[in-house]
Design a protein around this motif. Structure first.
Motif, PDB file in Angstrom:
ATOM      1  N   ALA A  57     -39.685   5.828   2.202  1.00 10.59           N
ATOM      2  CA  ALA A  57     -38.762   6.221   1.143  1.00 10.59           C
ATOM      3  C   ALA A  57     -39.300   7.471   0.462  1.00 10.59           C
ATOM      4  CB  ALA A  57     -38.605   5.108   0.116  1.00 10.59           C
ATOM      5  N   GLU A  58     -38.375   8.337   0.060  1.00  9.30           N
ATOM      6  CA  GLU A  58     -38.766   9.509  -0.721  1.00  9.30           C
ATOM      7  C   GLU A  58     -38.481   9.244  -2.188  1.00  9.30           C
ATOM      8  OE1 GLU A  58     -36.884  13.227   0.341  1.00  9.30           O
ATOM      9  OE2 GLU A  58     -37.974  14.338  -1.219  1.00  9.30           O
ATOM     10  N   ALA A  59     -39.489   9.470  -3.021  1.00  7.76           N
ATOM     11  CA  ALA A  59     -39.326   9.339  -4.462  1.00  7.76           C
ATOM     12  C   ALA A  59     -38.681  10.618  -4.997  1.00  7.76           C
ATOM     13  CB  ALA A  59     -40.689   9.126  -5.129  1.00  7.76           C
ATOM     14  N   VAL A 116     -43.765  11.669  -1.626  1.00  5.19           N
ATOM     15  CA  VAL A 116     -43.701  12.246  -2.966  1.00  5.19           C
ATOM     16  C   VAL A 116     -43.650  13.775  -2.831  1.00  5.19           C
ATOM     17  CG1 VAL A 116     -44.979  12.542  -5.138  1.00  5.19           C
ATOM     18  CG2 VAL A 116     -44.914  10.302  -4.021  1.00  5.19           C
ATOM     19  N   ASN A 117     -42.740  14.392  -3.577  1.00  3.42           N
ATOM     20  CA  ASN A 117     -42.623  15.858  -3.556  1.00  3.42           C
ATOM     21  C   ASN A 117     -43.713  16.508  -4.382  1.00  3.42           C
ATOM     22  OD1 ASN A 117     -39.924  16.572  -2.163  1.00  3.42           O
ATOM     23  ND2 ASN A 117     -39.404  14.865  -3.530  1.00  3.42           N
ATOM     24  N   LEU A 118     -44.273  17.569  -3.847  1.00  5.70           N
ATOM     25  CA  LEU A 118     -45.293  18.339  -4.553  1.00  5.70           C
ATOM     26  C   LEU A 118     -44.758  19.735  -4.800  1.00  5.70           C
ATOM     27  CD1 LEU A 118     -48.875  18.190  -3.050  1.00  5.70           C
ATOM     28  CD2 LEU A 118     -48.045  17.150  -5.166  1.00  5.70           C
ATOM     29  N   LEU A 148     -47.226  13.448   1.255  1.00  6.07           N
ATOM     30  CA  LEU A 148     -46.926  14.471   0.255  1.00  6.07           C
ATOM     31  C   LEU A 148     -46.057  15.542   0.906  1.00  6.07           C
ATOM     32  CD1 LEU A 148     -50.436  14.789  -1.445  1.00  6.07           C
ATOM     33  CD2 LEU A 148     -48.403  13.594  -2.307  1.00  6.07           C
ATOM     34  N   GLU A 149     -44.921  15.820   0.259  1.00  8.98           N
ATOM     35  CA  GLU A 149     -43.995  16.816   0.805  1.00  8.98           C
ATOM     36  C   GLU A 149     -44.211  18.143   0.105  1.00  8.98           C
ATOM     37  OE1 GLU A 149     -39.934  15.469   0.750  1.00  8.98           O
ATOM     38  OE2 GLU A 149     -40.418  13.674   1.908  1.00  8.98           O
ATOM     39  N   LEU A 150     -44.514  19.168   0.896  1.00  9.17           N
ATOM     40  CA  LEU A 150     -44.607  20.490   0.292  1.00  9.17           C
ATOM     41  C   LEU A 150     -43.680  21.455   1.001  1.00  9.17           C
ATOM     42  CD1 LEU A 150     -47.482  21.943   2.070  1.00  9.17           C
ATOM     43  CD2 LEU A 150     -48.102  19.904   0.832  1.00  9.17           C
ATOM     44  N   MET A 178     -43.879  19.007   5.825  1.00  7.05           N
ATOM     45  CA  MET A 178     -43.320  20.300   5.450  1.00  7.05           C
ATOM     46  C   MET A 178     -41.847  20.093   5.131  1.00  7.05           C
ATOM     47  SD  MET A 178     -44.182  23.410   4.936  1.00  7.05           S
ATOM     48  CE  MET A 178     -45.585  24.043   5.841  1.00  7.05           C
ATOM     49  N   ASP A 179     -41.515  20.241   3.836  1.00  6.29           N
ATOM     50  CA  ASP A 179     -40.170  19.976   3.337  1.00  6.29           C
ATOM     51  C   ASP A 179     -39.261  21.176   3.605  1.00  6.29           C
ATOM     52  OD1 ASP A 179     -38.167  18.603   2.052  1.00  6.29           O
ATOM     53  OD2 ASP A 179     -39.178  18.490   0.116  1.00  6.29           O
ATOM     54  N   ASP A 180     -37.957  20.924   3.679  1.00  3.84           N
ATOM     55  CA  ASP A 180     -36.954  22.001   3.829  1.00  3.84           C
ATOM     56  C   ASP A 180     -37.311  22.928   4.977  1.00  3.84           C
ATOM     57  OD1 ASP A 180     -36.104  20.855   1.464  1.00  3.84           O
ATOM     58  OD2 ASP A 180     -36.751  22.501   0.192  1.00  3.84           O
ATOM     59  N   LEU A 199     -42.394  17.381  10.058  1.00  2.39           N
ATOM     60  CA  LEU A 199     -41.469  18.425   9.627  1.00  2.39           C
ATOM     61  C   LEU A 199     -40.187  17.774   9.147  1.00  2.39           C
ATOM     62  CD1 LEU A 199     -41.634  21.185  12.410  1.00  2.39           C
ATOM     63  CD2 LEU A 199     -42.944  21.032  10.276  1.00  2.39           C
ATOM     64  N   LYS A 200     -39.749  18.164   7.959  1.00  2.00           N
ATOM     65  CA  LYS A 200     -38.457  17.681   7.477  1.00  2.00           C
ATOM     66  C   LYS A 200     -37.437  18.788   7.691  1.00  2.00           C
ATOM     67  CE  LYS A 200     -38.056  14.681   4.308  1.00  2.00           C
ATOM     68  NZ  LYS A 200     -37.970  14.012   2.970  1.00  2.00           N
ATOM     69  N   ILE A 201     -36.501  18.542   8.593  1.00  5.61           N
ATOM     70  CA  ILE A 201     -35.500  19.545   8.952  1.00  5.61           C
ATOM     71  C   ILE A 201     -34.502  19.674   7.805  1.00  5.61           C
ATOM     72  CG2 ILE A 201     -33.736  20.200  10.627  1.00  5.61           C
ATOM     73  CD1 ILE A 201     -35.239  18.291  12.622  1.00  5.61           C
ATOM     74  N   ALA A 235     -34.877  14.282   9.767  1.00  3.48           N
ATOM     75  CA  ALA A 235     -33.706  15.094   9.431  1.00  3.48           C
ATOM     76  C   ALA A 235     -33.217  14.710   8.041  1.00  3.48           C
ATOM     77  CB  ALA A 235     -32.603  14.888  10.453  1.00  3.48           C
ATOM     78  N   GLU A 236     -32.958  15.719   7.215  1.00  4.14           N
ATOM     79  CA  GLU A 236     -32.489  15.487   5.856  1.00  4.14           C
ATOM     80  C   GLU A 236     -30.974  15.615   5.795  1.00  4.14           C
ATOM     81  OE1 GLU A 236     -35.651  17.083   2.828  1.00  4.14           O
ATOM     82  OE2 GLU A 236     -34.605  18.748   3.743  1.00  4.14           O
ATOM     83  N   GLY A 237     -30.362  14.907   4.862  1.00 10.18           N
ATOM     84  CA  GLY A 237     -28.929  15.081   4.613  1.00 10.18           C
ATOM     85  C   GLY A 237     -28.042  14.578   5.730  1.00 10.18           C
TER      86      GLY A 237
HETATM   87 CA    CA Z   1     -38.472  16.451  -0.424  1.00 12.66          CA
END
Ligand code: CA
Ligand code: C2E
Ligand code: CA
Ligand code: CA
Length: 279
Positions: A57-59, A116-118, A148-150, A178-180, A199-201, A235-237
């Motif tokens: 889960a992403e906070a 968690v987003n950084l 940790l998402e950066l 690696m976010d976005d 990697l988060k696409i 994959a996001e979204g």
């Molecule tokens: Ca994120």
């Protein structure tokens, strides 16, 4: 044309002033937000595309202000960053997320990791690795349960320092995402040197997958590159069955998006996990 230009300039100035006033209002209210307990975390499930099981889960931070209402993180995170407040807010986020995750793991709920987003500002803070370890120890959560998402921006200014910070966090057992991915400026030559687990696409590539052949080509290439580099992909979204099917066929590991669930308040996310336990 001149008249028109002046009007546009006038309009722009008024708009800028309004936006600055709102930013100031937010900055002032933000100073009190922590002590007044106005923050909460919502959790969005991350789902294995092969099995449809919840794996993480992403906070996501939410700010409920009595007069301003629900302020979007897209609006207040930049203010928190420019004022430096993101360091203490980010510590609250990490502290809360790892304690929640520990509670759910103790309940035997099916959760492999918490993300968690950084902010780039936090990422440049020399005390970050100590702060992360302290939060984990206080909660009793094993480091490998934390991701940790950066964003790529975190590594742009000073790649050598970013590399050193990633090594330190990696050495402490924390996983880095690696976010976005695909929206920033990081060069691929750095990517292979960074200790990146996942990697988060970015959702901008996922949004039009159903009808845009270029996006399909980009997403497919990102997944194959990640596989070749030994990285996981999320994959996001993800919103449609068509997107899900394409991502699954291409071998993307995980998905996150409204198709599975919106971000949920902690108690609702806990109920969601319980439901998935029963299958
Ligand atoms: Ca994120
Ligand atoms: P992000 O890290 O890229 O988070 C994903 C955003 O996409 C979230 O917006 C989420 O609610 C939204 N989203 C999830 N599924 C879907 C979908 O299927 N369709 C669409 N259209 N959107 C979806 P949110 O919660 O408004 O957060 C916005 C951004 O604020 C985040 O983007 C992140 O950059 C930042 N943020 C949120 N929480 C934190 C935090 O605790 N610390 C820091 N530094 N930044 C945060
Ligand atoms: Ca993202
Ligand atoms: Ca984003």
């Amino acid at each position: 044309a001149k008249q028109n230009g002046r009007n546009r300039y006038g309009f722009f100035t008024a708009d800028l002033e309004a936006r600055t006033a709102r930013a100031l209002q937010i900055e002032n209210a933000l100073r009190r937000a922590l002590e007044r307990n106005q923050f909460e975390l919502h959790y969005q499930p991350q789902v294995s595309l092969a099995t449809r099981q919840v794996v993480g889960a992403e906070a996501l931070l939410r700010w409920r202000h009595p007069e301003l209402g629900m302020v979007s993180p897209a609006e207040f995170i930049p203010v928190a960053e420019s004022s430096g407040m993101i360091v203490s807010i980010g510590e609250w986020v990490l502290h809360t997320a790892v304690h929640d995750a520990k509670r759910w793991l103790d309940m035997q709920l099916p959760l492999r990791a918490i993300s968690v987003n950084l902010s780039a500002v936090q990422f440049r803070h020399p005390q970050l690795p100590e702060m992360v370890t302290r939060c984990l120890q206080q909660a009793g959560l094993p480091a490998r349960r934390l991701e940790l998402e950066l964003t790529e921006g975190a590594a742009v200014d000073d790649p050598a320092a970013a590399l050193a910070m990633m090594d330190q966090l990696h050495d402490r057992g924390v996983r880095l995402s690696m976010d976005d991915f695909g929206t920033g400026y990081s060069s691929l030559s750095y990517l292979k040197r960074f200790q990146i687990y996942k990697l988060k696409i970015d959702q901008s590539f996922v949004r039009d997958l159903d009808d845009d052949a270029n996006d399909r080509a980009i997403v497919s290439a990102i997944i194959r590159m990640a596989q070749a580099l030994g990285m996981q992909t999320t994959a996001e979204g993800v919103e449609t069955d068509g997107q899900l099917e394409f991502l699954r066929e291409q071998g993307c590991d995980e998905g996150q998006g409204y198709l599975f669930s919106r971000p949920l308040p902690a108690d609702e996310f806990e109920a969601y996990l319980r439901q998935h336990l029963r299958g």
